[in-house]
Design an enzyme around this catalytic site. Sequence first.
Site, short mmCIF file in Angstrom:
data_model
loop_
_atom_site.label_atom_id
_atom_site.label_comp_id
_atom_site.label_asym_id
_atom_site.label_seq_id
_atom_site.Cartn_x
_atom_site.Cartn_y
_atom_site.Cartn_z
CE LYS A 69 2.90 3.75 3.44
NZ LYS A 69 3.14 3.30 4.84
CD GLU A 84 10.34 2.17 9.88
OE1 GLU A 84 9.30 2.90 9.37
OE2 GLU A 84 10.11 0.85 9.63
CG HIS A 102 1.39 -20.25 2.19
ND1 HIS A 102 0.09 -21.11 2.37
CD2 HIS A 102 1.99 -20.02 3.12
CE1 HIS A 102 -0.53 -21.43 4.13
NE2 HIS A 102 0.76 -20.31 4.70
CE1 TYR A 125 1.03 -0.48 4.59
CE2 TYR A 125 0.19 1.48 4.73
CZ TYR A 125 1.29 0.70 4.97
OH TYR A 125 1.19 1.85 6.51
CG LEU A 179 8.38 2.83 4.79
CD1 LEU A 179 7.61 1.76 4.22
CD2 LEU A 179 7.14 3.74 4.76
N1 PDD Z 1 2.66 5.18 8.11
N2 PDD Z 1 7.61 4.46 8.77
C1 PDD Z 1 5.97 3.37 8.78
C2 PDD Z 1 6.24 1.93 9.43
C3 PDD Z 1 5.08 3.58 8.06
O1 PDD Z 1 4.23 3.49 8.79
C4 PDD Z 1 5.35 5.43 7.98
C5 PDD Z 1 3.82 5.24 7.29
C6 PDD Z 1 6.85 5.88 7.66
C7 PDD Z 1 6.76 7.00 7.69
O2 PDD Z 1 6.25 7.30 6.24
P1 PDD Z 1 6.39 8.55 5.04
O3 PDD Z 1 6.71 9.65 5.54
O4 PDD Z 1 5.81 7.82 3.66
O5 PDD Z 1 4.29 9.08 5.27
C8 PDD Z 1 8.37 5.50 7.96
C9 PDD Z 1 1.68 5.46 6.99
C10 PDD Z 1 1.48 7.15 7.04
C11 PDD Z 1 0.37 4.20 7.24
O6 PDD Z 1 0.53 3.81 7.56
O7 PDD Z 1 -0.61 5.72 7.65
#
Ligand code: PDD
Length: 289
Positions: free
Chosen positions: A144, A176, A99, A30, A200
């Site tokens: 992601k 993170e 799977h 996603y 990520l």
């Molecule tokens: N999440 N790390 C993780 C595990 C994340 O799920 C996200 C963002 C980020 C930040 O990435 P970005 O700056 O590209 O939004 C880092 C989104 C917002 C979510 O899952 O809703």
Amino acid sequence: MIYLNGKFMSIEEACIPVLDRGFIFGDGVYEVIPAYSRRPFRLTEHLSRLQHSLDGIRLKNPFSNEEWKNLLEQVIAKNDPEDQYLYLHITRGVAKRDHAFPINVPPTVFIMSNSLLPPPGELLSSGASAVTALDNRWIRCDVKAISLLPNVLLRQLAVDGHALETILLRDGFLTEGAASNIFIVKNQVLLAPPKSHLMLPGITYDVVLELAAANQISLEIREISEREVRTADEILLTSSTKEVMPITLLDDKPVGTGKPGDMFFQLHALYQQYKTTHMRGLPADNVKT
Ligand code: PDD
């Protein structure tokens, strides 16, 4: 209005067969893309991260970047808010449970939009709290993936502790947040963990690094130890929906002075300025467009 497999419809009308591999296996990826004043923010970067995620799970991209842009613009146009966040989701489609990858099965493609509200002012002026936890996710955190169970469980630790986010530590080093990237500040130097398979590659993380570089902010990209996190002068959180936020309480202990610091105020202001430039469709002079 949402988009599902070639059609626009209301979210109430949208249905997914129970054998969708997203439902059965969490087999999909996603993106979350902000759109300010109806303009998708950093679209090229989001689409190249999407391609990286699709490559990571060996799923063919169903659309070209031009087609994605067109679809996303249609979803934005069909929804009311000026500022929206687009949620885009692709799974390996519907097939008998097995799977192994199914053969010749079209992917499921879903896009929805929600209104995008900036973080509340009080949270920016007082700062937010976070808890720490062991990063027990898999080792492809650069993908992601929609299979977010570890992130959900980790984030819930923050909720249980009346905190905003869970900051993750793996082998004694910062990775993170459960749904965000994390920076620290020590002696006026902004420190960021290097991109790797353990985090990520955040789009907001990149914007912050570019803003820092373009504005003569001292910056180091290197491994950050747990001890450095616990003795930081400031901790900053970034994500597409939360932008740049100060973390002022970590595991119930104040971070630095316990108040948002200078680095936060400077980066937050630069980020807002950059967003405004983007909203007006102007080339940014302080970072790349
Ligand atoms: N999440 N790390 C993780 C595990 C994340 O799920 C996200 C963002 C980020 C930040 O990435 P970005 O700056 O590209 O939004 C880092 C989104 C917002 C979510 O899952 O809703």
